[in-house]
Every structure is written in C-alpha cells, then in structure tokens.
Design a protein around this motif. Sequence first.
Motif, PDB file in Angstrom:
ATOM      1  N   GLU A   1     -83.926 117.710 -68.927  1.00  0.00           N
ATOM      2  CA  GLU A   1     -82.519 117.285 -68.149  1.00  0.00           C
ATOM      3  C   GLU A   1     -81.630 118.325 -68.217  1.00  0.00           C
ATOM      4  O   GLU A   1     -80.698 118.952 -67.504  1.00  0.00           O
ATOM      5  CB  GLU A   1     -81.979 115.989 -68.427  1.00  0.00           C
TER       6      GLU A   1
ATOM      7  N   SER B   1     -85.121 114.148 -63.047  1.00  0.00           N
ATOM      8  CA  SER B   1     -86.573 113.231 -62.973  1.00  0.00           C
ATOM      9  C   SER B   1     -87.220 113.286 -61.833  1.00  0.00           C
ATOM     10  O   SER B   1     -88.596 113.431 -62.021  1.00  0.00           O
ATOM     11  CB  SER B   1     -85.890 111.539 -62.988  1.00  0.00           C
ATOM     12  N   ASN B   2     -86.665 113.513 -60.659  1.00  0.00           N
ATOM     13  CA  ASN B   2     -87.468 113.637 -59.450  1.00  0.00           C
ATOM     14  C   ASN B   2     -88.543 114.732 -59.460  1.00  0.00           C
ATOM     15  O   ASN B   2     -89.576 114.826 -58.850  1.00  0.00           O
ATOM     16  CB  ASN B   2     -86.746 113.423 -58.046  1.00  0.00           C
ATOM     17  N   LEU B   3     -87.874 115.617 -59.972  1.00  0.00           N
ATOM     18  CA  LEU B   3     -88.582 117.379 -60.086  1.00  0.00           C
ATOM     19  C   LEU B   3     -89.588 117.029 -61.291  1.00  0.00           C
ATOM     20  O   LEU B   3     -90.556 117.579 -60.984  1.00  0.00           O
ATOM     21  CB  LEU B   3     -87.744 118.415 -60.554  1.00  0.00           C
ATOM     22  N   ARG B   4     -89.344 116.444 -62.259  1.00  0.00           N
ATOM     23  CA  ARG B   4     -90.427 116.215 -63.449  1.00  0.00           C
ATOM     24  C   ARG B   4     -91.623 115.312 -62.790  1.00  0.00           C
ATOM     25  O   ARG B   4     -92.841 115.671 -63.130  1.00  0.00           O
ATOM     26  CB  ARG B   4     -89.709 115.478 -64.424  1.00  0.00           C
ATOM     27  N   ALA B   5     -91.120 114.276 -61.908  1.00  0.00           N
ATOM     28  CA  ALA B   5     -92.288 113.464 -61.349  1.00  0.00           C
ATOM     29  C   ALA B   5     -93.173 114.320 -60.319  1.00  0.00           C
ATOM     30  O   ALA B   5     -94.367 114.157 -60.547  1.00  0.00           O
ATOM     31  CB  ALA B   5     -91.637 112.342 -60.598  1.00  0.00           C
ATOM     32  N   TYR B   6     -92.430 115.235 -59.662  1.00  0.00           N
ATOM     33  CA  TYR B   6     -93.388 116.152 -58.533  1.00  0.00           C
ATOM     34  C   TYR B   6     -94.131 116.987 -59.617  1.00  0.00           C
ATOM     35  O   TYR B   6     -95.218 116.992 -59.298  1.00  0.00           O
ATOM     36  CB  TYR B   6     -92.002 117.032 -58.163  1.00  0.00           C
TER      37      TYR B   6
ATOM     38  N   LYS C   1     -97.078 115.188 -60.971  1.00  0.00           N
ATOM     39  CA  LYS C   1     -98.122 114.652 -59.764  1.00  0.00           C
ATOM     40  C   LYS C   1     -98.848 115.914 -59.373  1.00  0.00           C
ATOM     41  O   LYS C   1    -100.049 115.776 -59.088  1.00  0.00           O
ATOM     42  CB  LYS C   1     -97.232 114.118 -58.445  1.00  0.00           C
TER      43      LYS C   1
END
Length: 64
Positions: free
Chosen positions: A9, A15-20, A23
């Motif tokens: 961070e 967080s959305n980029l980490r999730a991407y 995935k």
Amino acid sequence: MVVDAAWLEERGIASNLRAYYVKNDWLEQPVRSVYRKPRGELNWQPSRTDVCRRIYLMPSGGPD
C-alpha cells in the motif's frame, strides 16, 4: 521476498490491484495480508553443472 499489505500500500499498490495480481498469478497470497512473487519450478541441473565447472576451473596450486 514476502511482504505485507501495508508495505505494498505504501508503494501505491491498492487492494484491488493486489487482488488482480493474485487472480492472474503474478502474486501469491499464502495467508491474509501477506504476499510474495510466485516461485518457478526449481531445477537442480544448471546448479550442478555450474558447480562442476567452477571446481574444474579452480587453480590447483597452493598460495604463493
């Protein structure tokens, strides 16, 4: 290298980029809020060859 979510961070990885990244297998998430780069398959053959080459190229004499 293992890093936590706060470290990412601080470097602008939300967080959305980490999730991407997780995935798409660019990051692994072994436990909650902890991330690391995926490891490739380990191959012992190049390492063994390199060690053998280094031993062969070692000077055979003692100190001058």
